[in-house]
Design a protein around this motif. Structure first.
Motif, PDB file in Angstrom:
ATOM      1  N   ARG A 118       8.449  43.393   4.932  1.00 24.07           N
ATOM      2  CA  ARG A 118       9.793  42.819   4.775  1.00 24.07           C
ATOM      3  C   ARG A 118       9.741  41.418   4.159  1.00 24.07           C
ATOM      4  NH1 ARG A 118      12.593  42.579  10.299  1.00 24.07           N
ATOM      5  NH2 ARG A 118      11.142  44.282  10.578  1.00 24.07           N
ATOM      6  N   TYR A 119       8.637  40.729   4.418  1.00 27.96           N
ATOM      7  CA  TYR A 119       8.549  39.344   3.941  1.00 27.96           C
ATOM      8  C   TYR A 119       7.715  39.195   2.687  1.00 27.96           C
ATOM      9  CZ  TYR A 119      10.610  38.757   8.431  1.00 27.96           C
ATOM     10  OH  TYR A 119      11.458  38.874   9.487  1.00 27.96           O
ATOM     11  N   ALA A 120       7.298  40.321   2.132  1.00 30.64           N
ATOM     12  CA  ALA A 120       6.480  40.242   0.924  1.00 30.64           C
ATOM     13  C   ALA A 120       7.387  40.311  -0.304  1.00 30.64           C
ATOM     14  CB  ALA A 120       5.489  41.400   0.897  1.00 30.64           C
ATOM     15  N   ILE A 121       7.060  39.528  -1.304  1.00 25.89           N
ATOM     16  CA  ILE A 121       7.783  39.628  -2.561  1.00 25.89           C
ATOM     17  C   ILE A 121       7.134  40.736  -3.394  1.00 25.89           C
ATOM     18  CG2 ILE A 121       8.517  37.212  -2.689  1.00 25.89           C
ATOM     19  CD1 ILE A 121       6.001  37.249  -4.885  1.00 25.89           C
ATOM     20  N   ASN A 122       7.817  41.199  -4.407  1.00 24.84           N
ATOM     21  CA  ASN A 122       7.212  42.189  -5.286  1.00 24.84           C
ATOM     22  C   ASN A 122       6.393  41.439  -6.351  1.00 24.84           C
ATOM     23  OD1 ASN A 122       6.544  44.219  -7.067  1.00 24.84           O
ATOM     24  ND2 ASN A 122       8.518  45.272  -6.839  1.00 24.84           N
ATOM     25  N   PRO A 123       5.058  41.516  -6.258  1.00 24.97           N
ATOM     26  CA  PRO A 123       4.224  40.695  -7.153  1.00 24.97           C
ATOM     27  C   PRO A 123       4.036  41.306  -8.548  1.00 24.97           C
ATOM     28  CG  PRO A 123       2.834  41.969  -5.694  1.00 24.97           C
ATOM     29  CD  PRO A 123       4.253  42.333  -5.338  1.00 24.97           C
ATOM     30  N   PHE A 124       4.367  42.582  -8.672  1.00 20.78           N
ATOM     31  CA  PHE A 124       4.062  43.255  -9.937  1.00 20.78           C
ATOM     32  C   PHE A 124       5.008  42.800 -11.045  1.00 20.78           C
ATOM     33  CE2 PHE A 124       2.547  46.067  -6.525  1.00 20.78           C
ATOM     34  CZ  PHE A 124       1.199  45.982  -6.803  1.00 20.78           C
TER      35      PHE A 124
ATOM     36  N   PHE B  21       1.782  35.170 -10.578  1.00 18.56           N
ATOM     37  CA  PHE B  21       1.533  35.423  -9.162  1.00 18.56           C
ATOM     38  C   PHE B  21       0.260  34.723  -8.685  1.00 18.56           C
ATOM     39  CE2 PHE B  21      -0.624  37.927  -5.846  1.00 18.56           C
ATOM     40  CZ  PHE B  21       0.368  37.916  -4.872  1.00 18.56           C
ATOM     41  N   GLU B  22       0.377  34.034  -7.542  1.00 15.49           N
ATOM     42  CA  GLU B  22      -0.806  33.387  -6.968  1.00 15.49           C
ATOM     43  C   GLU B  22      -0.994  33.882  -5.549  1.00 15.49           C
ATOM     44  OE1 GLU B  22      -1.526  29.149  -7.351  1.00 15.49           O
ATOM     45  OE2 GLU B  22      -0.179  29.197  -9.092  1.00 15.49           O
ATOM     46  N   TYR B  23      -2.061  34.602  -5.356  1.00 15.99           N
ATOM     47  CA  TYR B  23      -2.319  35.275  -4.090  1.00 15.99           C
ATOM     48  C   TYR B  23      -2.200  34.354  -2.877  1.00 15.99           C
ATOM     49  CZ  TYR B  23      -4.862  37.985  -0.566  1.00 15.99           C
ATOM     50  OH  TYR B  23      -5.237  38.644   0.581  1.00 15.99           O
ATOM     51  N   PHE B  24      -2.995  33.273  -2.862  1.00 18.62           N
ATOM     52  CA  PHE B  24      -3.050  32.446  -1.657  1.00 18.62           C
ATOM     53  C   PHE B  24      -1.737  31.708  -1.398  1.00 18.62           C
ATOM     54  CE2 PHE B  24      -7.547  33.183  -2.530  1.00 18.62           C
ATOM     55  CZ  PHE B  24      -7.919  33.671  -1.287  1.00 18.62           C
ATOM     56  N   ALA B  25      -1.093  31.253  -2.474  1.00 23.79           N
ATOM     57  CA  ALA B  25       0.179  30.549  -2.317  1.00 23.79           C
ATOM     58  C   ALA B  25       1.239  31.498  -1.745  1.00 23.79           C
ATOM     59  CB  ALA B  25       0.636  29.995  -3.660  1.00 23.79           C
ATOM     60  N   GLU B  26       1.276  32.716  -2.268  1.00 23.35           N
ATOM     61  CA  GLU B  26       2.272  33.686  -1.796  1.00 23.35           C
ATOM     62  C   GLU B  26       1.997  34.121  -0.368  1.00 23.35           C
ATOM     63  OE1 GLU B  26       5.140  34.415  -2.792  1.00 23.35           O
ATOM     64  OE2 GLU B  26       4.952  33.470  -4.747  1.00 23.35           O
ATOM     65  N   LEU B  27       0.728  34.245  -0.050  1.00 21.44           N
ATOM     66  CA  LEU B  27       0.361  34.645   1.301  1.00 21.44           C
ATOM     67  C   LEU B  27       0.849  33.600   2.303  1.00 21.44           C
ATOM     68  CD1 LEU B  27      -1.197  37.159   2.126  1.00 21.44           C
ATOM     69  CD2 LEU B  27      -3.208  35.728   2.452  1.00 21.44           C
ATOM     70  N   LYS B  28       0.684  32.328   1.933  1.00 16.41           N
ATOM     71  CA  LYS B  28       1.125  31.226   2.793  1.00 16.41           C
ATOM     72  C   LYS B  28       2.636  31.302   2.999  1.00 16.41           C
ATOM     73  CE  LYS B  28      -1.527  26.990   2.809  1.00 16.41           C
ATOM     74  NZ  LYS B  28      -1.931  25.955   1.857  1.00 16.41           N
ATOM     75  N   LYS B  29       3.346  31.511   1.908  1.00 15.10           N
ATOM     76  CA  LYS B  29       4.813  31.572   1.993  1.00 15.10           C
ATOM     77  C   LYS B  29       5.235  32.722   2.902  1.00 15.10           C
ATOM     78  CE  LYS B  29       5.799  30.137  -2.691  1.00 15.10           C
ATOM     79  NZ  LYS B  29       6.291  30.690  -3.950  1.00 15.10           N
ATOM     80  N   GLN B  30       4.560  33.842   2.724  1.00 15.23           N
ATOM     81  CA  GLN B  30       4.898  35.018   3.518  1.00 15.23           C
ATOM     82  C   GLN B  30       4.646  34.749   4.998  1.00 15.23           C
ATOM     83  OE1 GLN B  30       2.472  38.382   2.623  1.00 15.23           O
ATOM     84  NE2 GLN B  30       3.669  39.789   3.858  1.00 15.23           N
TER      85      GLN B  30
ATOM     86  N   ALA C   5       4.656  31.888   6.474  1.00 19.72           N
ATOM     87  CA  ALA C   5       5.654  30.929   6.959  1.00 19.72           C
ATOM     88  C   ALA C   5       6.955  31.658   7.309  1.00 19.72           C
ATOM     89  CB  ALA C   5       5.909  29.867   5.898  1.00 19.72           C
ATOM     90  N   LYS C   6       7.325  32.633   6.474  1.00 24.55           N
ATOM     91  CA  LYS C   6       8.550  33.399   6.737  1.00 24.55           C
ATOM     92  C   LYS C   6       8.426  34.183   8.043  1.00 24.55           C
ATOM     93  CE  LYS C   6       9.488  34.514   2.015  1.00 24.55           C
ATOM     94  NZ  LYS C   6       9.627  35.643   1.100  1.00 24.55           N
ATOM     95  N   ILE C   7       7.247  34.767   8.240  1.00 27.55           N
ATOM     96  CA  ILE C   7       7.043  35.549   9.460  1.00 27.55           C
ATOM     97  C   ILE C   7       7.104  34.633  10.680  1.00 27.55           C
ATOM     98  CG2 ILE C   7       5.358  36.955  10.742  1.00 27.55           C
ATOM     99  CD1 ILE C   7       4.416  38.024   7.996  1.00 27.55           C
ATOM    100  N   LYS C   8       6.486  33.442  10.538  1.00 24.32           N
ATOM    101  CA  LYS C   8       6.483  32.502  11.657  1.00 24.32           C
ATOM    102  C   LYS C   8       7.913  32.056  11.982  1.00 24.32           C
ATOM    103  CE  LYS C   8       4.331  28.278  13.366  1.00 24.32           C
ATOM    104  NZ  LYS C   8       5.598  27.656  13.727  1.00 24.32           N
ATOM    105  N   ALA C   9       8.680  31.765  10.943  1.00 20.09           N
ATOM    106  CA  ALA C   9      10.072  31.337  11.151  1.00 20.09           C
ATOM    107  C   ALA C   9      10.858  32.417  11.884  1.00 20.09           C
ATOM    108  CB  ALA C   9      10.731  31.030   9.802  1.00 20.09           C
ATOM    109  N   PHE C  10      10.592  33.653  11.500  1.00 18.38           N
ATOM    110  CA  PHE C  10      11.284  34.777  12.137  1.00 18.38           C
ATOM    111  C   PHE C  10      10.940  34.854  13.624  1.00 18.38           C
ATOM    112  CE2 PHE C  10      11.013  39.217  13.579  1.00 18.38           C
ATOM    113  CZ  PHE C  10      12.336  39.585  13.450  1.00 18.38           C
ATOM    114  N   ILE C  11       9.647  34.722  13.921  1.00 21.50           N
ATOM    115  CA  ILE C  11       9.210  34.806  15.327  1.00 21.50           C
ATOM    116  C   ILE C  11       9.775  33.643  16.131  1.00 21.50           C
ATOM    117  CG2 ILE C  11       7.191  34.725  16.854  1.00 21.50           C
ATOM    118  CD1 ILE C  11       5.646  36.184  14.618  1.00 21.50           C
ATOM    119  N   ASP C  12       9.721  32.419  15.541  1.00 18.76           N
ATOM    120  CA  ASP C  12      10.246  31.239  16.243  1.00 18.76           C
ATOM    121  C   ASP C  12      11.714  31.424  16.568  1.00 18.76           C
ATOM    122  OD1 ASP C  12       7.811  30.169  16.100  1.00 18.76           O
ATOM    123  OD2 ASP C  12       8.241  28.711  14.497  1.00 18.76           O
ATOM    124  N   GLU C  13      12.439  31.915  15.592  1.00 19.67           N
ATOM    125  CA  GLU C  13      13.875  32.087  15.797  1.00 19.67           C
ATOM    126  C   GLU C  13      14.158  33.091  16.906  1.00 19.67           C
ATOM    127  OE1 GLU C  13      16.380  32.166  12.510  1.00 19.67           O
ATOM    128  OE2 GLU C  13      17.926  33.386  13.467  1.00 19.67           O
TER     129      GLU C  13
END
Ligand SMILES: Nc1ncnc2c1ncn2[C@@H]1O[C@H](COP(=O)(O)OP(=O)(O)O)[C@@H](O)[C@H]1O
Ligand SMILES: [Mg+2]
Length: 345
Positions: free
Chosen positions: A302-308, A313-322, A324-332
């Motif tokens: 759900r939190y992954a962007i479509n990289p294709f 696309f930058e693997y590590f940068a996108e992974l971090k963003k993803q 962070a989104k998951i963490k925000a969801f859990i915190d909320e």
């Protein structure tokens, strides 16, 4: 050009309908493909060693193969079992390697005994006491010259609420390994290891444990292994042209969306292949991967962007963003439930 690629003719840009037998043929070919990657080979060799060294041995060895779902446990053990098929010699049935899936929601270990007996062809598989069933398994195994027993989905023997079943299951397993003196391979999710912690005697019997893991992508070595895996898949794809899946950028995108789990890689490839065939392409390209991604639903995506089709696309940068989104969801979610608790108290 590899021989495999010569098996499939060019579509010359002409879309292939799913009604065309060729479409189904190519998909079936894909579903059957097995990549013998190094981890796969390691497990396969281990099974063979276990098998050979336990034959007529004073003491058979056992193996515990664990790993999360989709890493390929069933694939590797079933492939091994396939090499030793059931044979009928006169009135006798020979089963050198018995592969068995533990059914879900087993209430008693006896139900498992019945299932094993039924697989071996016992017509009275359901009747008898625990002990009688155990006895019959041993007799049947001897009669059918069984050399190895593989129990898949082993975690189904472990009921979280009823430790009781767990205890009987482990006692029963002990009897089985002791009496049969053939190698027993237990495959299951990592949590099935509870049975080992619960019963020290069993623990001692399964000193060899292999954990099958998804492909990583953290360092160069891991990236190389994953790209090798993709390269093998590329060779096997039912298209006349290569898809260049092992290209570093494309491989990073594929890892990002599949987390290196073979099942997800295969699901993605099958979906992309279908689209490519329907569009008359002679390979899987980023366009079909892009659209395949949108068609596949997985809750953790759900939190992954479509990289294709994204050239930046930058693997590590996108992974971090993803993450962070998951963490925000859990915190909320946590703060929401805290608020709710405050209200009700
Ligand atoms: N080595 C492999 N080569 C090709 N496909 C694989 C491989 N390992 C796993 N798969 C595919 O991934 C999916 C899940 O594999 P499976 O063996 O059922 O995993 P597990 O039993 O660990 O849950 C299957 O569709 C299988 O075809
Ligand atoms: Mg499985």
């Amino acid at each position: 050009m590899s021989i495999k690629k010569l098996m499939f003719q060019t579509l010359s840009g002409k879309p292939l309908s799913f009604r065309d037998p060729e479409y189904k043929l190519r998909l079936e070919y894909m579903k059957k493909m097995i990549v013998k990657h190094p981890q796969y080979q390691e497990v396969s060799d281990e099974l063979e060693e276990l098998h050979i060294t336990s034959k007529d041995s004073v003491q058979a060895s056992h193996l515990n193969l664990c790993g999360q779902t989709g890493v390929g446990k069933t694939t590797v053990v079933k492939e091994y079992a396939k090499k030793f098929p059931k044979k009928h010699v006169g009135s006798e049935t020979i089963i050198p390697v018995l592969y068995l899936k533990v059914p879900p929601r087993l209430r008693t270990p006896k139900a498992l005994a019945s299932k094993i007996l039924a697989e071996m062809g016992d017509l009275f598989a359901n009747s008898g006491t625990d002990e009688e069933l155990g006895r019959r398994i041993v007799d049947f195994a001897k009669d059918s010259k069984m050399e190895m027993l593989i129990l898949d989905e082993f975690q189904h023997l472990i009921d979280r609420d009823t430790q009781n079943v767990l205890a009987t299951a482990s006692d029963w397993l002990k009897l089985l390994t002791e009496e049969l003196n053939i190698p027993v391979v237990l495959c299951g999710l990592p949590e099935s290891n509870d049975i080992f912690e619960y019963n020290e005697q069993i623990d001692g019997r399964y000193p060899r444990r292999i954990l099958l893991e998804p492909f990583g992508f953290e360092d160069q070595e891991q990236q190389r292994s994953f790209r090798m895996f993709l390269k093998y898949i590329d060779e096997e794809l039912p298209f006349p042209e290569h898809s260049n899946l092992s290209d570093p950028l494309l491989a990073s995108k594929i890892h990002y969306v599949t987390e290196g789990v073979p099942r997800y890689v295969k699901d993605l490839m099958i979906e992309a292949a279908k689209l490519s065939l329907k569009r008359g392409f002679d390979r899987i390209n980023e366009e079909s991967l892009h659209d395949a991604f949108n068609r596949i639903t997985r809750s953790n995506q759900r939190y992954a962007i479509n990289p294709f089709l994204d050239s930046k696309f930058e693997y590590f940068a996108e992974l971090k963003k993803q993450q962070a989104k998951i963490k925000a969801f859990i915190d909320e979610r946590q703060s929401n439930s805290k608020r709710k608790r405050k209200k009700t108290s």
